[in-house]
Design an enzyme around this catalytic site. Structure first.
Site, PDB file in Angstrom:
ATOM      1  N   ARG A 140       1.476  -1.297   0.144  1.00  0.00           N
ATOM      2  CA  ARG A 140      -0.172  -0.345   0.435  1.00  0.00           C
ATOM      3  C   ARG A 140       0.829   0.682  -0.090  1.00  0.00           C
ATOM      4  O   ARG A 140       1.693   1.886   1.258  1.00  0.00           O
ATOM      5  CB  ARG A 140      -1.049   0.210   1.530  1.00  0.00           C
TER       6      ARG A 140
ATOM      7  N   ASP B  20       2.685   4.521  -0.324  1.00  0.00           N
ATOM      8  CA  ASP B  20       2.117   6.515   0.243  1.00  0.00           C
ATOM      9  C   ASP B  20       2.192   7.581  -0.933  1.00  0.00           C
ATOM     10  O   ASP B  20       2.569   6.887  -2.204  1.00  0.00           O
ATOM     11  CB  ASP B  20       4.037   6.614   1.485  1.00  0.00           C
TER      12      ASP B  20
ATOM     13  N   TYR C 105      12.054  -3.245  -3.463  1.00  0.00           N
ATOM     14  CA  TYR C 105      11.632  -1.543  -3.569  1.00  0.00           C
ATOM     15  C   TYR C 105      13.191  -1.195  -3.627  1.00  0.00           C
ATOM     16  O   TYR C 105      14.140  -1.670  -3.556  1.00  0.00           O
ATOM     17  CB  TYR C 105      11.359  -0.727  -2.492  1.00  0.00           C
TER      18      TYR C 105
ATOM     19  N   ARG D 202      11.374   4.382   3.540  1.00  0.00           N
ATOM     20  CA  ARG D 202      12.294   5.943   3.522  1.00  0.00           C
ATOM     21  C   ARG D 202      12.396   6.103   4.714  1.00  0.00           C
ATOM     22  O   ARG D 202      13.334   6.925   5.143  1.00  0.00           O
ATOM     23  CB  ARG D 202      10.229   6.615   3.176  1.00  0.00           C
TER      24      ARG D 202
END
Lengths: 246, 246
Positions: free
Chosen positions: A49, A51, A109, A198
């Site tokens: 999900r 951001d 990622y 992040r």
């Protein structure tokens, strides 16, 4: 059905629909899928999900349908209805118990960092501009100390509800510099806490700039408290959901 | 001054200013430079006068100025005035007789081709979507027959005025496939005729699809007439001016 989906996250309020009026990837996908499945009730599950502002080349979604549309027509039919910043890369039939989120074994990622002194006209949408040169050797040393099964509570989203456990298995955290000078950080885990990638990148950048020592990544981890982490999460537009393994 | 300039060509009517009302890279650069140089008359020379929609990461421009702004301030000062789709990568002082166009020894362009059956949400702006798989071996065979000093009149822009000679030295024409599936064609010459890269790519794609044999590239070349070339130029948005050598 299992679909691999790409998107440019710039103009989306993240993946997941949250009330009215926000343009999310989920709502745009639902608008394209619903006319094809007609009266079927549509629930879209996603592997990650993402951001607001985060991109994807390998997002995976699943949903149930009784539609008779041949499987090889799905990607073409959806792409003709989707806006330019979303595309379905492929579609396939999945077993009845397949769930894009819960069946996933790992997510990868990539985070892109542009370190030239001057900004980039082409990579600006897809990379974070850091004007300092980064010490990759120290970033790699820090990265090695995070790989493995750990409690990543210090790298979760500040204030968020992380769910039953904050333990995750970080399988890979590697750093490469491309010929163009773009730095790519690749990170794989069984699953991620909200904003975890992040927050990891935020700490690695401070280490690369020399503002924190390489040992800081491990020291922050050991606190198990987000409030003990002095670094802000890296901006979302450098992040891209690369691949999901099942 | 000699500046290396990057731009996303999507929203420009090419590099060169042609009358009022068109947004060109040259006019946007001039608007940013003029306030810095004050009363100086500004003439911008560019290594490659790229067509509408063509991108650049290594365009080189030159202009004369008596400005006292320190050389290390130029890129920062211009980037703060330029829109997001143009950036100055670097600025340096050049000899008095330096001319971005006439001093250039060679130009390198890259052309990107996306061959997945479904379109890309991220590469759409920077690559041509060809739904057929391409036979790279046949494209490379054709490419080899074009390398060297030849009269490229059959690959010039239809109807354009090509100048005193249509002979060019094509030094490199190579084709690579990236892990993502993106195909990159890299082409270097002392100089190019208008639309010459796009006309070469147009022929190579027909050969890659099997619509023309590999020998066609050389046969078209030998006619020395654009009207004998059955292929349309490849779309501009796949093309990027990569590097200029002096």
């Amino acid at each position: 059905l299992k679909l691999i989906v790409e998107y440019d996250g710039t103009d989306f309020r993240g993946f997941q629909s949250q009330g009215q009026g926000n343009r999310t990837v989920q709502s745009v996908l639902a608008e394209a899928i619903q006319p094809i499945i007609g009266q079927d009730h549509l629930t879209i599950h996603a592997a990650g999900r993402t951001d607001t502002g985060v991109h994807a080349v390998g997002q995976v979604i699943s949903f149930a349908t009784a539609s008779q549309l041949p499987i090889e027509r799905w990607a073409i039919a959806l792409n003709s209805r989707l806006p330019r910043d979303v595309a379905v890369a492929s579609a396939e039939e999945a077993p009845d118990d397949f769930h894009a989120r819960f069946s996933a074994r790992s997510r990868t990622y990539r985070y892109a960092i542009w370190t030239r002194r001057t900004r980039s006209a082409l990579w600006d949408r897809y990379s974070l501009h850091v004007r300092h040169p980064l010490n990759l050797a120290e970033m790699r040393e820090a990265a090695r100390s995070l790989v493995g099964v750990h409690d990543f509570a210090a790298y979760k989203r500040a204030g968020g509800n992380p769910g039953p456990t904050t333990v995750r298995n970080l399988q890979r955290l590697s750093i490469h510099r491309l010929p163009s000078g773009l730095i790519l950080v690749t990170v794989t885990a069984n699953a991620f806490l909200r904003s975890m990638v992040r927050n990891i990148i935020g700490v690695l950048i401070e280490i690369g700039k020399g503002d924190l020592p390489p040992a800081a990544a491990q020291e922050i981890l050991a606190t198990r408290e987000r409030i003990q982490n002095p670094c802000a999460p890296a901006a979302p537009h450098g992040l891209c959901l690369w691949r999901v393994e099942y």
